[in-house]
Design an enzyme around this catalytic site. Structure first.
Site, PDB file in Angstrom:
ATOM      1  N   ASP A  37     -16.965 -49.583 -41.548  1.00 36.52           N
ATOM      2  CA  ASP A  37     -17.497 -49.891 -42.874  1.00 36.52           C
ATOM      3  C   ASP A  37     -19.019 -49.971 -42.860  1.00 36.52           C
ATOM      4  OD1 ASP A  37     -14.932 -50.014 -44.036  1.00 36.52           O
ATOM      5  OD2 ASP A  37     -14.660 -52.061 -43.328  1.00 36.52           O
ATOM      6  N   ASP A  59      -8.928 -45.049 -45.821  1.00 33.78           N
ATOM      7  CA  ASP A  59      -8.530 -46.310 -46.459  1.00 33.78           C
ATOM      8  C   ASP A  59      -9.046 -46.322 -47.889  1.00 33.78           C
ATOM      9  OD1 ASP A  59      -7.880 -48.830 -47.204  1.00 33.78           O
ATOM     10  OD2 ASP A  59      -9.203 -49.852 -45.777  1.00 33.78           O
ATOM     11  N   LYS A  76      -6.958 -47.162 -50.352  1.00 34.74           N
ATOM     12  CA  LYS A  76      -6.040 -48.085 -51.047  1.00 34.74           C
ATOM     13  C   LYS A  76      -5.649 -47.500 -52.403  1.00 34.74           C
ATOM     14  CE  LYS A  76      -7.022 -52.117 -48.425  1.00 34.74           C
ATOM     15  NZ  LYS A  76      -8.326 -51.806 -47.811  1.00 34.74           N
ATOM     16  N   ILE A  91      -1.928 -43.830 -61.211  1.00 34.36           N
ATOM     17  CA  ILE A  91      -0.733 -43.113 -61.665  1.00 34.36           C
ATOM     18  C   ILE A  91      -0.470 -41.966 -60.685  1.00 34.36           C
ATOM     19  CG2 ILE A  91      -1.092 -43.696 -64.102  1.00 34.36           C
ATOM     20  CD1 ILE A  91      -2.091 -40.725 -64.425  1.00 34.36           C
ATOM     21  N   ASN A 120      -0.263 -38.702 -60.755  1.00 32.15           N
ATOM     22  CA  ASN A 120      -1.117 -37.509 -60.703  1.00 32.15           C
ATOM     23  C   ASN A 120      -2.481 -37.806 -60.095  1.00 32.15           C
ATOM     24  OD1 ASN A 120      -1.595 -34.662 -61.334  1.00 32.15           O
ATOM     25  ND2 ASN A 120      -3.200 -35.507 -62.656  1.00 32.15           N
ATOM     26  N   ALA A 156     -13.613 -60.964 -37.253  1.00 34.41           N
ATOM     27  CA  ALA A 156     -14.404 -61.523 -38.366  1.00 34.41           C
ATOM     28  C   ALA A 156     -13.567 -62.350 -39.344  1.00 34.41           C
ATOM     29  CB  ALA A 156     -15.120 -60.394 -39.098  1.00 34.41           C
ATOM     30  N   GLN A 157     -12.305 -61.997 -39.524  1.00 27.35           N
ATOM     31  CA  GLN A 157     -11.457 -62.751 -40.475  1.00 27.35           C
ATOM     32  C   GLN A 157     -10.658 -63.861 -39.790  1.00 27.35           C
ATOM     33  OE1 GLN A 157      -9.326 -60.281 -43.440  1.00 27.35           O
ATOM     34  NE2 GLN A 157     -10.549 -58.556 -42.697  1.00 27.35           N
ATOM     35  N   GLY A 174      -8.305 -63.702 -37.323  1.00 33.89           N
ATOM     36  CA  GLY A 174      -6.993 -63.430 -36.719  1.00 33.89           C
ATOM     37  C   GLY A 174      -7.094 -63.204 -35.216  1.00 33.89           C
ATOM     38  N   ARG A 213     -16.113 -55.511 -38.274  1.00 31.64           N
ATOM     39  CA  ARG A 213     -17.394 -56.182 -38.046  1.00 31.64           C
ATOM     40  C   ARG A 213     -17.578 -56.760 -36.660  1.00 31.64           C
ATOM     41  NH1 ARG A 213     -16.665 -59.888 -43.143  1.00 31.64           N
ATOM     42  NH2 ARG A 213     -14.523 -59.322 -42.645  1.00 31.64           N
TER      43      ARG A 213
HETATM   44  P1  BMP Z   1     -13.224 -56.525 -40.470  1.00 28.52           P
HETATM   45  O1  BMP Z   1     -12.663 -56.522 -39.047  1.00 28.52           O
HETATM   46  O2  BMP Z   1     -14.696 -56.269 -40.506  1.00 28.52           O
HETATM   47  O3  BMP Z   1     -12.807 -57.734 -41.235  1.00 28.52           O
HETATM   48  O4  BMP Z   1     -12.611 -55.243 -41.225  1.00 28.52           O
HETATM   49  C1  BMP Z   1     -11.287 -55.158 -41.621  1.00 28.52           C
HETATM   50  C2  BMP Z   1     -11.048 -53.843 -42.302  1.00 28.52           C
HETATM   51  O5  BMP Z   1      -9.692 -53.755 -42.706  1.00 28.52           O
HETATM   52  C3  BMP Z   1     -11.892 -53.612 -43.552  1.00 28.52           C
HETATM   53  O6  BMP Z   1     -12.140 -52.218 -43.633  1.00 28.52           O
HETATM   54  C4  BMP Z   1     -10.968 -54.031 -44.681  1.00 28.52           C
HETATM   55  O7  BMP Z   1     -11.243 -53.329 -45.884  1.00 28.52           O
HETATM   56  C5  BMP Z   1      -9.609 -53.603 -44.137  1.00 28.52           C
HETATM   57  N1  BMP Z   1      -8.462 -54.402 -44.613  1.00 28.52           N
HETATM   58  C6  BMP Z   1      -8.433 -55.779 -44.459  1.00 28.52           C
HETATM   59  O8  BMP Z   1      -9.352 -56.387 -43.928  1.00 28.52           O
HETATM   60  N2  BMP Z   1      -7.329 -56.452 -44.896  1.00 28.52           N
HETATM   61  C7  BMP Z   1      -6.277 -55.840 -45.476  1.00 28.52           C
HETATM   62  O9  BMP Z   1      -5.308 -56.495 -45.821  1.00 28.52           O
HETATM   63  C8  BMP Z   1      -6.301 -54.446 -45.633  1.00 28.52           C
HETATM   64  C9  BMP Z   1      -7.401 -53.736 -45.174  1.00 28.52           C
HETATM   65  O10 BMP Z   1      -7.416 -52.428 -45.272  1.00 28.52           O
END
Ligand code: BMP
Length: 215
Positions: free
Chosen positions: A12, A60, A62, A66, A68, A173-174, A176, A193
């Protein structure tokens, strides 16, 4: 996408130069590169074609429209060389089928989002995640996206989708845990990240790889 490292890089970044330099440095540590709006909107669709010469690219976008419009989006990015596409399940079966059909025509893989990894996903997505996983199976998706931030949900989704592939964002980064997500049933971890923003992205990727439980 061949399973070697079990890592997918979420690229990203917002310039072509940054993207290509990271791919060159990191290609040995990842099985695929996930590219989304930030990079495609900044660098243009050609970046998909360019990176796809080095590693498989998962688009990605997402996709959530619709049928088409979904078809047109999939055709554009799969035609540019992506070998996978991520779509949302909530627009319904006909919309998702349009993505599945386009993926099949390009010999590409469709991944369906079941439940997102951020806290806000608990409001609307989490209560419907199992239905979305079942829909992914119904349309013949190659796999699903499930949250590394909630390994228990990965386990639940695995019980619905059988052998299909789980790609799992939210590591680093999140907050997990890579090991917990893999042990819960994820096939691949999506990492952004914590690698590309690290002072030394190669060292960060190596450190992450060293932490993974055996395949
Ligand atoms: P990062 O490790 O920097 O948090 O990135 C996670 C990536 O996964 C980002 O591109 C985000 O858009 C994508 N993503 C996410 O974090 N959670 C989801 O549920 C679905 C994703 O595609």
């Amino acid at each position: 996408m061949k399973k070697k490292t079990r890592l997918i890089l979420a690229l990203d970044v917002t310039t072509r130069e940054q993207a290509l330099s990271l791919v060159e440095k990191l290609c040995g540590y990842f099985d695929a590169i996930k590219i989304g709006y930030p990079l495609i909107l900044s660098a243009g669709l050609g970046i998909v074609t360019q990176i796809a010469t080095t590693l498989p690219v998962i688009a990605d976008l997402k996709v959530a429209d619709i049928p088409n419009t979904n078809r047109l989006i999939c055709q554009a990015v799969l035609g540019a060389g992506a070998c996978g596409i991520i779509a949302q399940a909530f627009p319904g079966k006909d919309s998702l089928l349009a993505c599945a059909k386009s993926a099949a025509e390009h010999g590409a893989d469709l991944y369906v989002v079941t439940e997102m990894s951020h806290p806000g996903a608990q409001l609307f997505m989490a209560p419907l995640a199992e239905k979305m996983a079942r829909l992914a199976v119904e349309v013949g998706a190659a796999g699903v996206v499930a949250p590394a931030t909630r390994p228990d949900r990965i386990k639940q989704i695995r019980s619905i989708i059988g052998e299909r592939v789980i790609i799992s964002p939210g590591v680093g980064a999140q907050g997990g845990s890579a090991g917990a997500a893999l042990l819960a049933g994820a096939d691949y971890l999506i990492v952004g990240r914590s690698v590309y923003e690290a002072e030394d992205p190669v060292a960060s990727a190596k450190k992450l790889l060293a932490l993974l439980p055996p395949a």
